[in-house]
Design a protein around this motif. Structure first.
Motif, PDB file in Angstrom:
ATOM      1  N   ALA A 171     -17.991  43.424   6.786  1.00 43.28           N
ATOM      2  CA  ALA A 171     -16.528  43.387   6.763  1.00 43.28           C
ATOM      3  C   ALA A 171     -15.960  44.680   6.197  1.00 43.28           C
ATOM      4  CB  ALA A 171     -16.051  42.192   5.937  1.00 43.28           C
ATOM      5  N   GLN A 172     -16.587  45.204   5.162  1.00 47.55           N
ATOM      6  CA  GLN A 172     -16.097  46.424   4.527  1.00 47.55           C
ATOM      7  C   GLN A 172     -16.297  47.652   5.406  1.00 47.55           C
ATOM      8  OE1 GLN A 172     -17.939  46.627   0.655  1.00 47.55           O
ATOM      9  NE2 GLN A 172     -17.161  44.628   0.036  1.00 47.55           N
ATOM     10  N   LEU A 173     -17.357  47.658   6.204  1.00 43.09           N
ATOM     11  CA  LEU A 173     -17.651  48.808   7.072  1.00 43.09           C
ATOM     12  C   LEU A 173     -16.799  48.828   8.337  1.00 43.09           C
ATOM     13  CD1 LEU A 173     -21.528  49.368   7.293  1.00 43.09           C
ATOM     14  CD2 LEU A 173     -19.801  51.047   6.623  1.00 43.09           C
ATOM     15  N   SER A 174     -16.443  47.666   8.849  1.00 44.58           N
ATOM     16  CA  SER A 174     -15.795  47.562  10.156  1.00 44.58           C
ATOM     17  C   SER A 174     -14.319  47.921  10.084  1.00 44.58           C
ATOM     18  CB  SER A 174     -15.940  46.139  10.702  1.00 44.58           C
ATOM     19  OG  SER A 174     -17.298  45.769  10.804  1.00 44.58           O
ATOM     20  N   GLU A 175     -13.849  48.629  11.113  1.00 42.86           N
ATOM     21  CA  GLU A 175     -12.424  48.942  11.188  1.00 42.86           C
ATOM     22  C   GLU A 175     -11.593  47.666  11.322  1.00 42.86           C
ATOM     23  OE1 GLU A 175      -9.365  51.602  13.949  1.00 42.86           O
ATOM     24  OE2 GLU A 175     -11.529  51.993  14.006  1.00 42.86           O
ATOM     25  N   ILE A 176     -12.131  46.698  12.086  1.00 41.76           N
ATOM     26  CA  ILE A 176     -11.464  45.405  12.232  1.00 41.76           C
ATOM     27  C   ILE A 176     -12.435  44.326  11.754  1.00 41.76           C
ATOM     28  CG2 ILE A 176     -10.319  43.789  13.795  1.00 41.76           C
ATOM     29  CD1 ILE A 176      -9.826  46.142  15.687  1.00 41.76           C
ATOM     30  N   PRO A 177     -12.309  43.875  10.512  1.00 43.30           N
ATOM     31  CA  PRO A 177     -13.184  42.806  10.018  1.00 43.30           C
ATOM     32  C   PRO A 177     -12.684  41.443  10.470  1.00 43.30           C
ATOM     33  CG  PRO A 177     -11.760  43.575   8.251  1.00 43.30           C
ATOM     34  CD  PRO A 177     -11.430  44.413   9.466  1.00 43.30           C
ATOM     35  N   ILE A 178     -13.562  40.659  11.086  1.00 44.83           N
ATOM     36  CA  ILE A 178     -13.235  39.302  11.519  1.00 44.83           C
ATOM     37  C   ILE A 178     -14.098  38.361  10.679  1.00 44.83           C
ATOM     38  CG2 ILE A 178     -13.204  37.699  13.473  1.00 44.83           C
ATOM     39  CD1 ILE A 178     -12.914  40.158  15.306  1.00 44.83           C
ATOM     40  N   GLU A 179     -13.518  37.872   9.585  1.00 41.96           N
ATOM     41  CA  GLU A 179     -14.258  37.127   8.567  1.00 41.96           C
ATOM     42  C   GLU A 179     -13.959  35.634   8.708  1.00 41.96           C
ATOM     43  OE1 GLU A 179     -14.087  39.933   4.786  1.00 41.96           O
ATOM     44  OE2 GLU A 179     -12.170  39.891   5.857  1.00 41.96           O
ATOM     45  N   ILE A 180     -14.899  34.898   9.297  1.00 39.35           N
ATOM     46  CA  ILE A 180     -14.682  33.485   9.614  1.00 39.35           C
ATOM     47  C   ILE A 180     -15.374  32.628   8.549  1.00 39.35           C
ATOM     48  CG2 ILE A 180     -14.790  31.735  11.413  1.00 39.35           C
ATOM     49  CD1 ILE A 180     -15.370  33.985  13.423  1.00 39.35           C
ATOM     50  N   ASN A 181     -14.602  32.090   7.649  1.00 32.08           N
ATOM     51  CA  ASN A 181     -15.141  31.316   6.535  1.00 32.08           C
ATOM     52  C   ASN A 181     -15.242  29.848   6.928  1.00 32.08           C
ATOM     53  OD1 ASN A 181     -15.829  30.104   4.160  1.00 32.08           O
ATOM     54  ND2 ASN A 181     -14.135  30.932   2.963  1.00 32.08           N
ATOM     55  N   VAL A 182     -16.417  29.454   7.399  1.00 26.71           N
ATOM     56  CA  VAL A 182     -16.628  28.061   7.811  1.00 26.71           C
ATOM     57  C   VAL A 182     -17.198  27.214   6.681  1.00 26.71           C
ATOM     58  CG1 VAL A 182     -16.901  28.619  10.256  1.00 26.71           C
ATOM     59  CG2 VAL A 182     -18.912  28.583   8.766  1.00 26.71           C
ATOM     60  N   GLY A 183     -17.426  27.816   5.526  1.00 26.14           N
ATOM     61  CA  GLY A 183     -17.985  27.074   4.405  1.00 26.14           C
ATOM     62  C   GLY A 183     -19.492  26.913   4.523  1.00 26.14           C
ATOM     63  N   PRO A 184     -20.093  26.138   3.623  1.00 29.41           N
ATOM     64  CA  PRO A 184     -21.554  25.959   3.628  1.00 29.41           C
ATOM     65  C   PRO A 184     -22.037  25.282   4.913  1.00 29.41           C
ATOM     66  CG  PRO A 184     -20.580  25.171   1.570  1.00 29.41           C
ATOM     67  CD  PRO A 184     -19.444  25.417   2.515  1.00 29.41           C
ATOM     68  N   GLU A 185     -23.258  25.599   5.286  1.00 25.60           N
ATOM     69  CA  GLU A 185     -23.870  24.976   6.459  1.00 25.60           C
ATOM     70  C   GLU A 185     -24.331  23.550   6.127  1.00 25.60           C
ATOM     71  OE1 GLU A 185     -23.798  26.086   9.356  1.00 25.60           O
ATOM     72  OE2 GLU A 185     -23.553  28.255   9.237  1.00 25.60           O
TER      73      GLU A 185
END
Length: 269
Positions: A171-185
């Motif tokens: 996320a920090q490296l990407s120009e567009i971070p797509i951070e999908i927080n689905v919670g624990p598996e």
């Protein structure tokens, strides 16, 4: 690590081996219901990516997915469906996986740890600065993906990262971070489950929205699909019937004459 690795957090469910089959399935479904909302939360970032892709595609740019394991396979799956669905050349959307094509079916030991291999794989396709690289990694820490995104950044390409750990290195490296927080598996750490499903949803959205934006869909129809079997020829014929208000026989004749739904309809206008 300076961030919480949600994908390694303990499951919300315990003693799975003591559950009967119905209880297992209901609990899994309970977790899966959370995924669409998590994807909805990152639509602004997906929008930014699709708009950037549209601009570059009009200039001849391409979309590359890079990933390892499940994430790499999902990128390949999405890319492989673009030519038959939208009639785009195979080389416009490509999925690359750590370990190469043999890793699609069988895990290749240590392949994801090669930090420079992704860029080598991209260079094999004569990548340029009008192309876009999307890294996919549930953990957000896969060296193969991080190395590819870092190199793409340095070469001036647009980059995006699909991850299930907000604040991760990807996320920090990407120009567009797509951070999908689905919670624990459901099964602790098994990112082939909720994380993988969320990635599949996001990839569907990215590629389909892009194809619509660049004119590969008319109305709501796949007018550029490849007519590779009888089912698709029948579907194309029915699209033409609906679009032109003609009989099945006339529509089928037009389709066979012109080779695509789009061309067949345009020939009558």
């Amino acid at each position: 690590m300076s961030y919480k690795k949600i994908t390694e957090s303990p499951s919300n469910h315990n003693n799975l081996e003591l559950m009967d089959t119905t209880t297992i399935l209901k609990a899994m479904n309970e977790e899966d219901r959370k995924i669409a909302d998590a994807v909805a939360a990152v639509i602004p970032q997906i929008t930014k990516l699709v708009d950037g892709l549209e601009e570059r595609f009009h200039k001849g740019g391409r979309l590359f997915y890079i990933g390892a394991g499940t994430s790499g396979r999902l990128g390949i799956l999405d890319a492989s469906e673009i030519p038959p669905t939208f009639g785009m050349p195979h080389e416009r959307v490509l999925g690359l996986i750590a370990g190469g094509d043999k890793a699609i079916r069988k895990a290749v030991e240590n392949a994801e740890d090669a930090t420079t291999q992704a860029w080598k794989d991209l260079e094999a396709h004569n990548i340029t600065n009008i192309d876009v690289v999307v890294g996919i990694a549930a953990s957000g820490t896969t060296p193969y993906v991080l190395g590819g995104i870092k190199a793409a950044n340095e070469k001036g390409l647009l980059t995006a990262g699909i991850t299930n750990n907000p604040g991760s290195p990807l996320a920090q490296l990407s120009e567009i971070p797509i951070e999908i927080n689905v919670g624990p598996e459901f099964v602790t750490g098994s990112t082939r489950m909720k994380s993988g499903t969320s990635q599949k949803l996001a990839l569907n959205m990215i590629s389909t929205a892009l194809m619509i934006r660049i004119g590969r869909v008319k109305g709501n129809k796949m007018v550029n699909m490849q007519l590779t079997n009888d089912k698709l020829v029948d579907r194309g014929t029915r699209y033409i019937m609906e679009g032109l208000g003609i009989s099945y026989e006339k529509a089928e004749k037009l389709l066979k004459e012109h080779g695509s739904v789009k061309l067949a309809i345009e020939s009558q206008k």
